[in-house]
Design an enzyme around this catalytic site. Structure first.
Site, PDB file in Angstrom:
ATOM      1  N   GLU A  53      23.380   2.974  16.459  1.00 28.28           N
ATOM      2  CA  GLU A  53      24.511   2.953  17.399  1.00 28.28           C
ATOM      3  C   GLU A  53      25.015   4.380  17.649  1.00 28.28           C
ATOM      4  O   GLU A  53      25.325   4.753  18.785  1.00 28.28           O
ATOM      5  CB  GLU A  53      25.643   2.077  16.839  1.00 28.28           C
ATOM      6  CG  GLU A  53      25.342   0.573  16.883  1.00 28.28           C
ATOM      7  CD  GLU A  53      24.245   0.130  15.927  1.00 28.28           C
ATOM      8  OE1 GLU A  53      24.035   0.796  14.882  1.00 28.28           O
ATOM      9  OE2 GLU A  53      23.567  -0.869  16.215  1.00 28.28           O
ATOM     10  N   GLY A  86      25.474  14.523  -1.908  1.00 26.86           N
ATOM     11  CA  GLY A  86      26.683  13.700  -1.922  1.00 26.86           C
ATOM     12  C   GLY A  86      27.436  13.808  -0.622  1.00 26.86           C
ATOM     13  O   GLY A  86      28.278  14.689  -0.443  1.00 26.86           O
ATOM     14  N   GLU A 140      16.360  19.191   8.342  1.00 33.55           N
ATOM     15  CA  GLU A 140      15.536  18.026   8.087  1.00 33.55           C
ATOM     16  C   GLU A 140      15.148  17.338   9.388  1.00 33.55           C
ATOM     17  O   GLU A 140      14.086  16.756   9.497  1.00 33.55           O
ATOM     18  CB  GLU A 140      16.328  17.055   7.204  1.00 33.55           C
ATOM     19  CG  GLU A 140      15.484  15.947   6.616  1.00 33.55           C
ATOM     20  CD  GLU A 140      16.333  14.794   6.126  1.00 33.55           C
ATOM     21  OE1 GLU A 140      17.450  14.595   6.628  1.00 33.55           O
ATOM     22  OE2 GLU A 140      15.849  14.076   5.240  1.00 33.55           O
ATOM     23  N   SER A 145      21.526   8.895  -2.862  1.00 28.66           N
ATOM     24  CA  SER A 145      20.143   8.599  -3.263  1.00 28.66           C
ATOM     25  C   SER A 145      19.685   9.475  -4.411  1.00 28.66           C
ATOM     26  O   SER A 145      19.844  10.697  -4.366  1.00 28.66           O
ATOM     27  CB  SER A 145      19.203   8.810  -2.073  1.00 28.66           C
ATOM     28  OG  SER A 145      19.532   7.911  -1.061  1.00 28.66           O
ATOM     29  N   SER A 158      28.005  10.558   1.929  1.00 28.39           N
ATOM     30  CA  SER A 158      28.752   9.348   2.297  1.00 28.39           C
ATOM     31  C   SER A 158      29.784   8.965   1.250  1.00 28.39           C
ATOM     32  O   SER A 158      29.603   9.204   0.063  1.00 28.39           O
ATOM     33  CB  SER A 158      27.786   8.176   2.477  1.00 28.39           C
ATOM     34  OG  SER A 158      26.902   8.454   3.511  1.00 28.39           O
TER      35      SER A 158
END
Lengths: 284, 385
Positions: free
Chosen positions: B370, B129, B248, B163, B131
């Site tokens: 970006e 958890g 990761e 997700s 975003s």
């Protein structure tokens, strides 16, 4: 595989950089002598790629590139003095043909070496005034470009592109507009980042190509096409963004930028552009 | 520099390969499409457990955590071997690679025993958890509040893009525990079991299909979480988050290389003879070379941004070219541009449209392209912030 330069290779690169900083102001023939004395012409492929990248970075005017990566791989030896090679049947756009002591000709019967003075060579004015490019009369010759010649041009282009990026970075850090350094604007940062990625990509493929030549790996021809194509793609992007980011100041004769833009562009145009090598890769 | 693989890496690869030959269940090669990034089918739970018990789940970890202290090049060989055979070693990659790995680094012994090891053994699954509606790339702006009173936190707020949350047993959630502290400082990491009262999960479909569920909104209303579920010190969540993702990211480039490898193979029928196909092969080779280079000690971690940018954009551009190369003839063809179908086994051998659409996960998730460009410009090229 290991894909990081070892300590000796890093040391060589430092030495090359220091030497080039010292000989910058010397005339061309004195520089050439220095390179010969240091044995750079005899460097194995990967070390040669490192040297060429630095020579590309300084827009070197000597016949080093043609001698080391055109003449030597074709003849299996170094020339007495400087040397070049004719790769196509027309003998057009041959690097250093107007001043080489020896020229290697690739014929259907093999490689023939002739004294440079025996070939009528006519220098052609090209966009990089520091590179010698000439036409020679060499009709009825076979075609075939050694992998090292492609890799040499790729390494030189990568060096020129790195120099362009460094000059641009210096510029956008110093120059202020709207009260801020240009380099703090995201539009500028993104172009600089893309240039960096293109240089890293082309340089990795160039080093890989040199490595496959050094180890005579079966992927060497494929790798040489990849290196030449990637260097050409990198050159296009770095030229476009580099000149744009430099603004009007990059668009002048006095600015050093132009030398490197031209070196990079010539390296793409000689022995097949990026597009030609992408096509060649598909059939390699 | 040398082309040949190190002897110790090759020996390691051969041992793993022999293990797979001996233990791999038939279902592992069936290319089952994952129902969500936290849903683990029964056979896969047993398979992950087998890998854990034999030290092949996270080989970089010490033996007590399901590893064998493997070096980075050996870990790469492990993942390459799984990819070569197209095997899932976990359907819950975030649980395994981020959450369990973070707990092993930052957690208490009790947290390792109670949460990390069960995640590794596929007894439970976890989701991340991070975003929020107004905190994506700017994670420091997150607003979900947790107020500590005695030994209990009370959590209120909302997460999004979580997700696999609807299939997960537990969330590792980043919450604001000190609203007065500077943005980065007041964040803490909390383990929140999804069955806790006040946790509401709402999965929603992806661009591929309404019933392609992985994304979730997660709402917290007066959710009570015991203090023992705090991971790392109070207010040090930022460090946990960076450590978690760092884990990761080291080998993240490999997943792009695998996708590019798939594209080289799958797009050969329309790509051969076209220049974009040559570019695809060059991108793949360059990405692998730069990835290998990143395995050397003391590389600048900011260079991972080069790998992410190059890899994700190469996948996107190659998928678009493959999609276009098929033209209108491919519109109804399920394996070309046809609509999403859950029986279309595996995500990355799905239709060209789906692959192209999903490629945006690479250029948006985990820091947008970006943001990667900003990192390259500022941290590698030294441009002012």
């Amino acid at each position: 595989m290991e894909f990081e330069l070892d300590e000796e290779q890093r040391m060589l690169r430092r030495t090359v950089r220091e030497t080039l900083a010292k000989v910058r102001a010397l005339p061309e023939d004195r520089r050439w002598e220095t390179y010969l004395e240091l044995g750079w012409l005899e460097a194995p492929p990967l070390e040669l790629a490192l040297i060429l990248e630095e020579l590309g970075y300084t827009a070197d005017p000597t016949p080093f590139l043609a001698t080391a990566t055109w003449f030597a791989p074709l003849t299996g030896r170094l020339p007495e003095g400087s040397g070049t090679a004719v790769f196509d049947g027309t003998g057009r756009y041959v690097l250093d043909a107007d001043r080489a002591d020896e020229v290697a000709l690739l014929t259907p019967d093999g490689v023939t070496v002739v004294p440079g003075a025996r070939l009528a060579a006519e220098r052609v004015a090209v966009l990089d005034p520091n590179l010698h490019v000439a036409h020679v009369d060499a009709s009825a010759l076979a075609v075939g470009v050694p992998d090292l010649a492609l890799t040499g041009l790729a390494a030189t282009a990568v060096g020129a592109c790195r120099r362009i990026l460094d000059l641009v970075l210096e510029h956008v850090k110093q120059r202020t507009q709207f009260g801020q350094p240009l380099g703090s604007f995201q539009a500028v940062k993104h172009k600089a980042a893309d240039m960096h990625v293109a240089v890293e990509r082309a340089r990795a493929l160039t080093h890989f190509s040199a490595l496959t030549i050094a180890e005579d790996d079966p992927r060497r021809t494929e790798a040489a096409h990849m290196a030449k194509a990637a260097a050409g793609e990198c050159q296009r992007l770095v030229f476009r963004h580099g000149l744009q980011l430099f603004g009007a100041m990059g668009f002048t004769w006095e600015n050093e930028l132009q030398l490197h833009l031209k070196r990079a562009q010539v390296c793409d145009l000689l022995l097949g552009t990026a597009s030609a090598h992408r096509k060649a890769l598909l059939t390699a | 520099m040398k082309l040949a693989d190190d002897h110790e890496v090759e020996e390691f690869r051969a041992r793993f390969s022999a293990f797979l030959d001996a233990h791999l269940p038939a279902e592992a090669e069936a290319r089952e499409r994952s129902r969500s990034s936290a849903h683990v089918p029964d056979w896969a739970r047993r398979w992950q457990r087998t890998l854990f018990d034999h030290g092949w789940l996270l080989p970089g970890q010490p033996p007590e955590h399901g590893g064998q202290g493997a070096t980075l090049p050996q870990q790469l060989a492990h993942l390459e071997e799984l990819a070569r055979r197209r095997i899932y070693h976990s359907f819950n990659p975030q649980g395994l690679g981020i959450i369990a790995a973070s707990l092993l680094t930052f957690g208490t012994e009790e947290q390792k025993r109670r949460w990390a090891v069960p995640i590794l053994r596929a007894e439970i699954t976890a989701a991340l958890g991070m975003s929020e509606p107004e905190a994506g790339s700017d994670l420091a702006s997150l607003r979900t509040r947790a107020v500590l009173d005695g030994d209990t936190f009370t959590v209120n707020g909302q997460k999004i893009w979580t997700s696999g949350a609807h299939d997960a047993d537990v969330l590792l959630a980043f919450v604001r525990t000190d609203p007065e502290a500077p943005k980065h400082r007041g964040i803490s990491a909390l383990l929140i079991p999804t069955a806790t009262e006040g946790v509401v999960r709402r999965p929603f479909g992806s661009i591929a299909a309404e019933d392609d569920l992985d994304f979730n909104e997660v709402f917290f209303t007066d959710v009570r979480v015991p203090r023992e579920n705090l991971v790392g010190p109070l207010g040090e969540g930022w460090r946990v988050a960076n450590g978690s993702l760092g884990h990761e990211r080291t080998l993240l480039w490999l997943s792009y290389a695998e996708r590019l490898e798939d594209l080289v193979r799958d797009a050969a029928d329309v790509g051969a003879g076209q220049e974009w196909y040559a570019t695809l092969r060059m991108d793949l080779t360059a990405l692998r070379l730069l990835g290998y280079r990143q395995l050397a000690p003391d590389r600048d971690p900011a260079e991972i941004s080069v790998l992410k940018l190059l890899g994700s954009e190469a996948v996107q551009s190659a998928s678009l070219h493959a999609l276009e190369a098929h033209g209108a003839e491919a519109l109804p063809h399920p394996a070309r541009t046809g609509p999403y179908h859950h029986l279309n086994n595996e995500v990355f051998v799905s239709s060209w449209f789906e692959r192209y659409a999903r490629s945006f996960a690479g250029t948006i998730a985990g820091g947008t392209s970006e943001i990667q460009r900003n990192i390259i410009a500022e941290r590698i090229l030294g441009l002012p912030r």
